[in-house]
Design a protein around this motif. Structure first.
Motif, PDB file in Angstrom:
ATOM      1  N   GLU A 186      -6.638 -26.563  50.775  1.00 27.82           N
ATOM      2  CA  GLU A 186      -6.733 -28.035  50.873  1.00 27.82           C
ATOM      3  C   GLU A 186      -5.446 -28.733  51.301  1.00 27.82           C
ATOM      4  OE1 GLU A 186      -6.943 -30.069  46.809  1.00 27.82           O
ATOM      5  OE2 GLU A 186      -7.619 -28.059  46.242  1.00 27.82           O
ATOM      6  N   VAL A 187      -4.318 -28.014  51.245  1.00 25.69           N
ATOM      7  CA  VAL A 187      -3.043 -28.699  51.496  1.00 25.69           C
ATOM      8  C   VAL A 187      -2.843 -28.950  53.003  1.00 25.69           C
ATOM      9  CG1 VAL A 187      -1.568 -26.640  51.700  1.00 25.69           C
ATOM     10  CG2 VAL A 187      -0.650 -28.701  50.688  1.00 25.69           C
ATOM     11  N   PRO A 188      -2.408 -30.163  53.404  1.00 26.02           N
ATOM     12  CA  PRO A 188      -2.176 -30.390  54.832  1.00 26.02           C
ATOM     13  C   PRO A 188      -0.986 -29.564  55.342  1.00 26.02           C
ATOM     14  CG  PRO A 188      -1.982 -32.453  53.563  1.00 26.02           C
ATOM     15  CD  PRO A 188      -2.119 -31.336  52.582  1.00 26.02           C
ATOM     16  N   LEU A 191      -8.480 -32.844  37.924  1.00 30.93           N
ATOM     17  CA  LEU A 191      -8.483 -34.247  37.480  1.00 30.93           C
ATOM     18  C   LEU A 191      -7.192 -34.850  38.030  1.00 30.93           C
ATOM     19  CD1 LEU A 191      -9.333 -36.660  35.738  1.00 30.93           C
ATOM     20  CD2 LEU A 191      -8.328 -35.518  33.765  1.00 30.93           C
ATOM     21  N   SER A 192      -7.308 -35.828  38.902  1.00 37.32           N
ATOM     22  CA  SER A 192      -6.068 -36.358  39.489  1.00 37.32           C
ATOM     23  C   SER A 192      -5.334 -37.180  38.424  1.00 37.32           C
ATOM     24  CB  SER A 192      -6.366 -37.199  40.731  1.00 37.32           C
ATOM     25  OG  SER A 192      -6.692 -38.515  40.354  1.00 37.32           O
ATOM     26  N   THR A 193      -4.023 -37.107  38.469  1.00 38.41           N
ATOM     27  CA  THR A 193      -3.207 -37.849  37.498  1.00 38.41           C
ATOM     28  C   THR A 193      -3.490 -39.345  37.624  1.00 38.41           C
ATOM     29  OG1 THR A 193      -1.548 -36.134  37.684  1.00 38.41           O
ATOM     30  CG2 THR A 193      -0.822 -38.202  36.707  1.00 38.41           C
ATOM     31  N   ALA A 194      -3.670 -39.809  38.856  1.00 37.45           N
ATOM     32  CA  ALA A 194      -3.937 -41.245  39.060  1.00 37.45           C
ATOM     33  C   ALA A 194      -5.199 -41.657  38.299  1.00 37.45           C
ATOM     34  CB  ALA A 194      -4.085 -41.535  40.552  1.00 37.45           C
ATOM     35  N   PRO A 202      -1.585 -24.559  39.934  1.00 42.97           N
ATOM     36  CA  PRO A 202      -2.870 -25.125  40.369  1.00 42.97           C
ATOM     37  C   PRO A 202      -2.807 -26.641  40.509  1.00 42.97           C
ATOM     38  CG  PRO A 202      -2.993 -24.359  38.080  1.00 42.97           C
ATOM     39  CD  PRO A 202      -1.646 -23.953  38.603  1.00 42.97           C
ATOM     40  N   PHE A 203      -3.544 -27.153  41.494  1.00 39.48           N
ATOM     41  CA  PHE A 203      -3.535 -28.590  41.782  1.00 39.48           C
ATOM     42  C   PHE A 203      -4.368 -29.362  40.751  1.00 39.48           C
ATOM     43  CE2 PHE A 203      -2.899 -28.857  46.714  1.00 39.48           C
ATOM     44  CZ  PHE A 203      -1.720 -28.160  46.583  1.00 39.48           C
ATOM     45  N   GLY A 204      -3.891 -30.535  40.388  1.00 40.97           N
ATOM     46  CA  GLY A 204      -4.689 -31.479  39.609  1.00 40.97           C
ATOM     47  C   GLY A 204      -5.131 -30.958  38.256  1.00 40.97           C
ATOM     48  N   ARG A 205      -4.300 -30.151  37.601  1.00 41.39           N
ATOM     49  CA  ARG A 205      -4.685 -29.575  36.309  1.00 41.39           C
ATOM     50  C   ARG A 205      -3.763 -30.011  35.179  1.00 41.39           C
ATOM     51  NH1 ARG A 205      -7.908 -25.190  37.939  1.00 41.39           N
ATOM     52  NH2 ARG A 205      -8.622 -25.886  39.973  1.00 41.39           N
ATOM     53  N   GLY A 206      -2.748 -30.839  35.480  1.00 46.96           N
ATOM     54  CA  GLY A 206      -1.826 -31.243  34.426  1.00 46.96           C
ATOM     55  C   GLY A 206      -0.681 -30.263  34.252  1.00 46.96           C
ATOM     56  N   LEU A 207      -0.380 -29.506  35.310  1.00 50.12           N
ATOM     57  CA  LEU A 207       0.760 -28.580  35.250  1.00 50.12           C
ATOM     58  C   LEU A 207       1.838 -28.962  36.263  1.00 50.12           C
ATOM     59  CD1 LEU A 207      -1.220 -25.265  34.656  1.00 50.12           C
ATOM     60  CD2 LEU A 207       0.399 -26.323  33.066  1.00 50.12           C
ATOM     61  N   GLY A 208       1.844 -30.235  36.639  1.00 50.29           N
ATOM     62  CA  GLY A 208       2.945 -30.771  37.427  1.00 50.29           C
ATOM     63  C   GLY A 208       3.019 -30.282  38.860  1.00 50.29           C
ATOM     64  N   SER A 209       1.846 -30.014  39.501  1.00 56.84           N
ATOM     65  CA  SER A 209       1.923 -29.532  40.894  1.00 56.84           C
ATOM     66  C   SER A 209       2.537 -30.589  41.809  1.00 56.84           C
ATOM     67  CB  SER A 209       0.550 -29.098  41.417  1.00 56.84           C
ATOM     68  OG  SER A 209      -0.268 -30.212  41.722  1.00 56.84           O
ATOM     69  N   SER A 210       2.179 -31.861  41.600  1.00 57.44           N
ATOM     70  CA  SER A 210       2.722 -32.888  42.509  1.00 57.44           C
ATOM     71  C   SER A 210       4.203 -33.121  42.214  1.00 57.44           C
ATOM     72  CB  SER A 210       1.928 -34.187  42.432  1.00 57.44           C
ATOM     73  OG  SER A 210       1.970 -34.717  41.133  1.00 57.44           O
ATOM     74  N   GLY A 211       4.584 -33.064  40.930  1.00 57.20           N
ATOM     75  CA  GLY A 211       6.011 -33.195  40.591  1.00 57.20           C
ATOM     76  C   GLY A 211       6.818 -32.080  41.246  1.00 57.20           C
ATOM     77  N   ALA A 212       6.282 -30.859  41.221  1.00 55.45           N
ATOM     78  CA  ALA A 212       6.987 -29.719  41.836  1.00 55.45           C
ATOM     79  C   ALA A 212       7.076 -29.916  43.348  1.00 55.45           C
ATOM     80  CB  ALA A 212       6.269 -28.413  41.498  1.00 55.45           C
ATOM     81  N   ALA A 213       5.980 -30.417  43.948  1.00 56.81           N
ATOM     82  CA  ALA A 213       5.997 -30.633  45.407  1.00 56.81           C
ATOM     83  C   ALA A 213       7.041 -31.692  45.772  1.00 56.81           C
ATOM     84  CB  ALA A 213       4.607 -31.055  45.883  1.00 56.81           C
ATOM     85  N   VAL A 214       7.169 -32.714  44.924  1.00 55.31           N
ATOM     86  CA  VAL A 214       8.141 -33.794  45.198  1.00 55.31           C
ATOM     87  C   VAL A 214       9.573 -33.249  45.041  1.00 55.31           C
ATOM     88  CG1 VAL A 214       9.031 -35.997  44.311  1.00 55.31           C
ATOM     89  CG2 VAL A 214       6.563 -35.675  44.603  1.00 55.31           C
ATOM     90  N   THR A 264       3.369 -22.815  56.960  1.00 58.53           N
ATOM     91  CA  THR A 264       2.301 -21.920  56.491  1.00 58.53           C
ATOM     92  C   THR A 264       2.302 -21.995  54.978  1.00 58.53           C
ATOM     93  OG1 THR A 264       3.832 -20.071  56.601  1.00 58.53           O
ATOM     94  CG2 THR A 264       2.327 -20.348  58.469  1.00 58.53           C
ATOM     95  N   TYR A 265       1.192 -21.609  54.366  1.00 54.67           N
ATOM     96  CA  TYR A 265       1.016 -21.877  52.931  1.00 54.67           C
ATOM     97  C   TYR A 265       0.136 -20.789  52.337  1.00 54.67           C
ATOM     98  CZ  TYR A 265       0.557 -25.058  48.942  1.00 54.67           C
ATOM     99  OH  TYR A 265       0.625 -25.642  47.708  1.00 54.67           O
ATOM    100  N   SER A 266       0.499 -20.291  51.166  1.00 57.92           N
ATOM    101  CA  SER A 266      -0.367 -19.329  50.476  1.00 57.92           C
ATOM    102  C   SER A 266      -0.420 -19.683  48.998  1.00 57.92           C
ATOM    103  CB  SER A 266       0.162 -17.903  50.674  1.00 57.92           C
ATOM    104  OG  SER A 266       1.485 -17.801  50.171  1.00 57.92           O
TER     105      SER A 266
END
Ligand SMILES: Nc1ncnc2c1ncn2[C@@H]1O[C@H](COP(=O)(O)OP(=O)(O)O)[C@@H](O)[C@H]1O
Ligand SMILES: N[C@@H](CCOP(=O)(O)O)C(=O)O
Length: 349
Positions: free
Chosen positions: A58-60, A220-223, A97-109, A50-52
């Motif tokens: 948007e998250v799977p 804005l996606s990092t890629a 927040p996702f895709g904003r340059g605050l490291g959401s994907s780094g934190a998820a990893v 579950t996710y909040s």
């Protein structure tokens, strides 16, 4: 029932001249609450997620598609454990927040690497956790700052031939999308990462400095923000950044911090000039808000790959943020802003 919580901070990478080198952990968090039932002989029960918070729409929620749980499965499989524990329950609350340059994907990893380590009870060192994270997020700035906390500089070791081969495994092999009905046994285990890929040092940080994150309301996606960067730079531009980065890493630890030194030391010629095409208002915000026009400001730059702007300041936070808001508004962009403090590293409780 075994229960634990994983808490990982947001990060702002680059801080101007330190492209792919420095990162700063910030007081927004991704928090996982995890419950693992005792092992039993019954049929495998797939993880329930579950996710909040940020990204909840948007998250799977499928553990074989969600970035955090896919990374956890990568760590489990590399260490000889084929599947999640049966009946695993996980609630993620996300403030980043996702895709904003605050490291959401780094934190998820990082959350995924820590989750895998805890589920498998492997007791891996921070250095080994970083190896796994670097096989997924291949620039070290965000993941290292998220793991260690504070203002952190890092480099990737030059790998020998065998290690280069092992580290060149495509992301799709590191994180295969396991079919949802994978059950307990599917596919080959991925190859483990080489050891000692990433190396880091934690710099000092002057206590009165806070971070204002001015966050445009678009992703804005990092890629995508990396695709606009050139592969070659002039010696003049490289020297420009190296000179500033060398000064910045110590200047941000001095008390009181020197705005004249820091403002100039947070300028960049390696990534920001190329990213301005993706972030209308970027050059205007970074050039119109200065320590002279806004006393208390120390420096201003793009946060990570953007579109967030990071302003470092000791006072006058609201004026700095509201004036940045006005500049973005002229370009048709609405923003939110937050005053953040420097956070500690990732924790498991
Ligand atoms: N908590 C999370 N759980 C799962 N996936 C996430 C999470 N946070 C980020 N992601 C994934 O990472 C993507 C954003 O990564 P990226 O483009 O690198 O931007 P950012 O600057 O926020 O790191 C999201 O669109 C999402 O796919
Ligand atoms: N050095 C990277 C940092 C990306 O950070 P993110 O927070 O935008 O994911 C880059 O500038 O591309």
């Amino acid at each position: 029932m075994r229960q634990f919580t994983v808490k990982v901070p947001a990060t702002s990478a680059n801080i101007g001249p330190g492209f792919d080198v420095v990162g700063l952990s910030l007081s927004l968090h991704l928090i996982l609450k995890v419950s693992v039932p005792p092992a039993n002989e019954q049929a495998f029960v797939a993880p329930a997620i579950t996710y909040s918070g940020e990204g909840a729409d948007e998250v799977p929620l499928d553990a074989y598609k969600n970035l955090t749980t896919r990374v956890a499965l990568y760590v489990l499989r590399c260490n000889g454990v084929r599947s999640f524990p049966s009946g695993l329950k996980l609630h993620a609350h996300n403030e980043i927040p996702f895709g904003r340059g605050l490291g959401s994907s780094g934190a998820a990893v990082i959350a995924g690497v820590i989750l895998g380590n805890e589920l498998g009870q492997f007791n891996l060192s921070k250095e080994r956790l970083l190896d796994f994270a670097l096989m997924v997020e291949r620039h070290p700035d965000n993941v290292t700052a998220a793991l260690i906390g504070g203002f952190v500089g890092s480099y990737l070791r030059e790998l020998d031939e065998a290690d280069t081969l092992a580290a060149s495994v495509p992301l799709s092999e590191v994180l295969p999308e396991y079919p949802p009905d994978a059950g307990e046994d599917w596919g080959l285990n991925p190859p483990p990462p080489p050891s000692g890929i990433g190396h880091y040092v934690r710099f000092g940080w002057s206590e009165p400095i806070k971070a204002i994150a001015i966050i445009p309301r678009f992703e804005l996606s990092t890629a995508k923000a990396r695709e606009v960067l050139p592969s070659m730079y002039t010696r003049k531009d490289l020297v420009f950044n190296l000179q500033r980065l060398a000064v910045l890493t110590t200047a941000l630890a001095q008390n009181p911090p020197d705005p004249d030194l820091i403002y100039e030391a947070m300028k960049d010629r390696i990534h920001q000039p190329y990213r301005k095409t993706l972030i209308p208002g970027l050059p205007e915000v970074t050039s119109c808000i200065t320590p002279t026009t806004h006393p208390g400001l120390l420096g201003i730059c793009l946060s990570g790959a953007g579109p967030t702007i990071l302003a470092l300041a000791t006072t006058n936070f609201e004026k700095i943020a509201e004036d940045a808001r006005q500049i973005f508004r002229i370009k048709g962009i609405e923003v939110d802003w937050k005053v953040l403090t420097i956070a500690g590293g990732s924790q498991v409780e």
